[in-house]
Each structure stands twice: as C-alpha cells, then as structure tokens.
Design an enzyme around this catalytic site. Structure first.
Site, PDB file in Angstrom:
ATOM      1  N   LYS A   1      76.962  87.162  49.622  1.00 35.43           N
ATOM      2  CA  LYS A   1      75.871  86.903  48.687  1.00 35.43           C
ATOM      3  C   LYS A   1      75.335  88.222  48.147  1.00 35.43           C
ATOM      4  O   LYS A   1      75.202  89.203  48.891  1.00 35.43           O
ATOM      5  CB  LYS A   1      74.777  86.126  49.415  1.00 35.43           C
ATOM      6  CG  LYS A   1      73.646  85.623  48.528  1.00 35.43           C
ATOM      7  CD  LYS A   1      72.710  84.741  49.345  1.00 35.43           C
ATOM      8  CE  LYS A   1      71.557  84.191  48.515  1.00 35.43           C
ATOM      9  NZ  LYS A   1      70.677  83.311  49.299  1.00 35.43           N
TER      10      LYS A   1
ATOM     11  N   SER B   1      69.544  79.472  46.565  1.00 35.83           N
ATOM     12  CA  SER B   1      69.954  80.702  45.912  1.00 35.83           C
ATOM     13  C   SER B   1      71.357  81.172  46.278  1.00 35.83           C
ATOM     14  O   SER B   1      71.874  82.097  45.680  1.00 35.83           O
ATOM     15  CB  SER B   1      68.947  81.806  46.242  1.00 35.83           C
ATOM     16  OG  SER B   1      68.935  82.093  47.628  1.00 35.83           O
TER      17      SER B   1
ATOM     18  N   SER C   1      67.996  77.618  50.508  1.00 35.73           N
ATOM     19  CA  SER C   1      69.010  78.342  49.750  1.00 35.73           C
ATOM     20  C   SER C   1      70.426  78.241  50.291  1.00 35.73           C
ATOM     21  O   SER C   1      71.378  78.594  49.591  1.00 35.73           O
ATOM     22  CB  SER C   1      68.624  79.827  49.641  1.00 35.73           C
ATOM     23  OG  SER C   1      67.482  79.977  48.830  1.00 35.73           O
TER      24      SER C   1
END
Length: 475
Positions: free
Chosen positions: A87, A162, A186
C-alpha cells in the site's frame, strides 16, 4: 509445450500457497511467476489504475535471488518468491511512497515499514505500490497524484478504500497477496467491493512501526488476499511481537488448520449493526447467509448489539489523531491538502480536553457491552458495507437507504464501530448484487480470536466458492 499465455494466466490466479509450493518444488521458477504477474499488470492495470509505482528491475533481482537459493536447495521463507504489492502508505526503502499526496509526490523512504520488511524477510518479491486516497482518508480510492482506482467488476464504480489499489490488484491477478491498513474499514471495505479477503486483526496483533502515535489503537495493519488461507499464510509472517512497537498481542499460531472450530458456534446476526441505514441491495444479497451459517452447524440468532456512543467516540479519537499527525502540514501546506483531510484536521483542532475524556469513557462503555455480548455469542456477523460500489466520480455517497450522509465517512460506520471496539474482523466474499457488484460478509470475533475469525471465514469461503469469480476485466 503448453501455450505461454495460458500458462501465465493460470499462474496469476493460483493461490499464494499453490505458487510457493510450485516454486520450492522447482516446478516453476520465481522469475516465471514474477514475469506472469508483471505481464498481467501491464495488460490489465491501464483499465483500473491500481498499481501506481512499479519496480520491475528490483523485483527481478529478488526473484533471481530466490531461484538461486532454490538451486542450492534452500527456500527463502514462507513467502519464497511470492510477488507482493505494498500500500502506498507503507514506507518502502528506495521505492517511491507518496501517501496519495502531492506533498510527497517524489518521496523515497530510506527504511521499510515493519510489515513490509517482514514480507521481504520471508522471501516475498516486492513488485510496487498500490493506490490509496490521500493519507488513507476515506473509502474511495482517488487522489491528486494518481487519480481514481476503478472497480474491476464495474469500472464505472469505486473499488472502496483506503486499501483500494491492493484489493483491485488482487482481484485482477496482479499479485497473490498484498498488505493493507485499516482505521475505519480500509481493509474490509475494498475487500467487500472487490471480492477478496481483508482481515483487520486484534489490537497489537500486527505491530505497527514506525508510528506517530505508538499507543494509538484505531489504526491497524493487516493482510489481504483472494483466499482466507492466503491471508493466514501472510499472518504467519507479519503477526509477531516486536519491541519497537508499543502495542503487541501475544503470538498466535496461524499455521493451525482452518478447517475446524465452527460447528455449534453461536452467532449473532445483525442486519444493521444497531440501526444503521443499509441499502436493500446489500441486505437482499446477504440474506441467504443466515441459512448457510445454519447449514454449517452454527446456531444463528437475530440480535443487534448496542453501539450507543460509538460514532461520537470514534470521530473524536480519529480527529485527535489527524490533528497530531498532520497539524504541521496543515499549517505549512494547507493548500496542498484534500478536502476530507482538511476537514478531519480541523475537527481535531476544535477538540477540548473534555471531548477527549468523553470519547475515552464512551469507548470503554462500548467495549464493556461488546465483551458481554461476545461472551454470549462466539461471533457477530453483519454486512461489511452499507452500500454497494457507487459511482467512481463521487467522493462519497450522499445518501444511504434514503438517509442523508452529512460527512465523508458517515457511510462507513458499519466498519468503524467495530474498529472502536478493537475486535478482529474480516471481510470474506459472499455474493453479488443483481447488478453484478461483489458483496462481502463481515465476521467479527472476540478480542484476540483472530484465528477463530479466520476459521469461520474459511468455512463460509468453502461453502460459497464466491472468491473464484474473477472480474472479466482481468481475463
């Protein structure tokens, strides 16, 4: 000899465990596995925009080292030669880490986040970085640096966030595993939207280092993959105590079998997680899951837990975190911050000591009620999201089931309420709406029972097989 394109397609949709076995038994090389995934990224990513930084040369060196090690009869670790994507919030040494912000557009860290380092130490091959909203703010993956990431099952809709880029990359066969993080959902939200698995572990199960707030318990690092077993494999690597992190949960043996431990479990089924508005398409898609759980031998009862005060407490504590983490950027680069980040910081700047005290009191009350609730039930099962994937051009849904949403993360409360309680929770693929949008089932366990949550999710996964439905975009 089989057609190379068919072989590559077969490789990118194999599970992580299958790939590791093939590599360590020398049926396929790490370089072949890497090339198949690099080709998949090159072919599919232009349509979805999930992998925003690529490091093919670095990845090839790592894959070659894995092959050289195998030629000597030594595997590098549990993740030997396995491609992984990180990420874009996680620091990666020598690899651009933008955090989805123009302020850090060209930032290149000199260290690895602990989770990243553990994956590499276990033999994984770093391919690159996955897209995320600015500083992970919100469950719609878009930012000014890279734009929006699209849902591979319907590119007109959002992938969630996210950890949205990670979920899309997994669904499309660009990597077999990916790391992610979760504060308000997320890991779980994009997993639900993209038909993959996302686990938010118990507090301290995966140590967070470095951190601007070592004792902050709303944020967590976790694992994502296409299957529950591959999430468990990743947890074997990343879920170990580390003294540099202030919060450490006792080690759990994630190598234990997942195919056990759910028969006879008493489950509380919650349609709304204490009165939240939920789109009827979600409710309708998940309704048969109650019968499925009963068929698995579980005792299922309709029961809504009491989350009074949870939303207020979460909002205060999250805003306080944003104030501490981003106040300097707000003072020095306010014009470069997005609307949601700015709003969150300003909420934090308006807080008083009394606000913080009330938030902690409310949180304790929520935890006490959930502790009592989960002594009565082994698991709480609920939707992961309150809406299906929505228009990718919309920052956030303005209404849910006819109820107006007044701020950017109000529609995420079905996840953030669980965050506040500090309980392990997983999103496991369950079904698809009539429009063809993936819908996940959220399984919530007792504090510390991450393994139990994985076992329950594995039983659902085996019964449905939903995870096998790949998006046409990736085929």
């Amino acid at each position: 000899m089989p057609d190379r394109d068919l072989v590559a397609e077969d490789l990118v949709f194999k599970t992580a465990r299958e790939l590791v076995h093939l590599m360590v038994t020398r049926q396929v090389s790490a370089r072949e596995v890497l090339d198949a995934h690099l080709d998949q990224i090159a072919r599919v990513d232009p349509a979805v925009n999930a992998v925003v930084t690529r490091a093919p040369d670095r990845a090839r060196r790592m894959a070659e080292a894995a092959d050289a090690s195998i030629s000597r009869g030594v595997a590098l670790g549990l993740l030997h030669g396995l491609p992984v994507l990180h990420k874009d919030l996680a620091a990666t040494e020598g690899m651009r880490t933008t955090q989805g912000s123009p302020i850090f557009r060209d930032a290149v860290p000199t260290y690895n986040t602990l989770v990243v380092q553990r994956l590499i130490d276990a033999g994984a091959v770093s391919l690159g970085k996955t897209n995320t909203p600015e500083f992970g703010t919100g469950s719609q993956t878009y930012n000014e640096v890279f734009g929006a990431t699209r849902n591979p099952y319907d590119t007109a809709t959002t992938c969630g966030g996210s950890s949205g880029g990670a979920a899309v990359a997994l669904a499309c066969g660009m990597a077999p595993i990916a790391d992610g993080s979760d504060m308000a959902g997320s890991l779980r939200n994009p997993a639900s939207f993209c038909n993959v698995v996302g686990l938010r572990p118990s507090i301290g199960r995966v140590p967070v280092w470095p951190s601007p707030q070592h004792h902050f318990t709303l944020g967590a690092h976790g694992a994502m993959a296409r299957t529950v077993g591959d999430v468990a494999l990743q947890m074997r690597v990343i879920a170990r105590p580390d003294g540099r992190a202030a919060l450490n949960a006792p080690a759990v043996d994630f190598s234990l079998p997942l195919e056990c431990g759910v028969d006879g479990a008493r489950i509380a089924w919650s349609d709304t997680l204490d009165g939240l508005p939920v789109d009827e398409r979600i409710t309708r898609t998940l309704a048969p899951a109650k019968l499925l759980l009963a068929d698995l031998g579980c005792r299922v009862e309709d029961r809504e837990p009491d989350f009074s005060g949870a939303d207020e407490s979460f909002s205060i504590l999250r805003a306080a975190y944003y104030r501490q983490a981003f106040k300097q950027l707000y003072e020095e680069r306010r014009g470069d911050l997005g609307e949601s980040t700015t709003w969150e910081i300003e909420q934090g700047l308006a807080l008083t000591v009394d606000d913080l005290g009330r938030a902690e009191l409310l949180r304790s009350e929520v935890y006490d009620r959930l502790y009592a609730f989960l002594t009565e039930y082994r698991f709480l099962v609920a939707p992961v999201t309150q809406v299906p994937p929505f228009d990718v051009t919309e920052p956030w849904p303005r209404t849910v089931a006819g109820v107006k949403q007044t701020y950017y993360r109000e529609w995420m409360r079905i996840c953030s309420r669980i965050t506040l309680a500090g309980l392990p929770a997983i999103s496991v693929p369950y079904g698809f709406t009539a429009e063809g949008h993936p819908t996940g089932l959220q399984i919530i366990g007792r504090q510390g029972d991450d393994l139990g949550v994985l076992r329950m999710a594995a039983a659902v996964e085996a019964a449905t097989g939903t995870w096998r439905r790949a998006p046409e975009t990736a085929l």
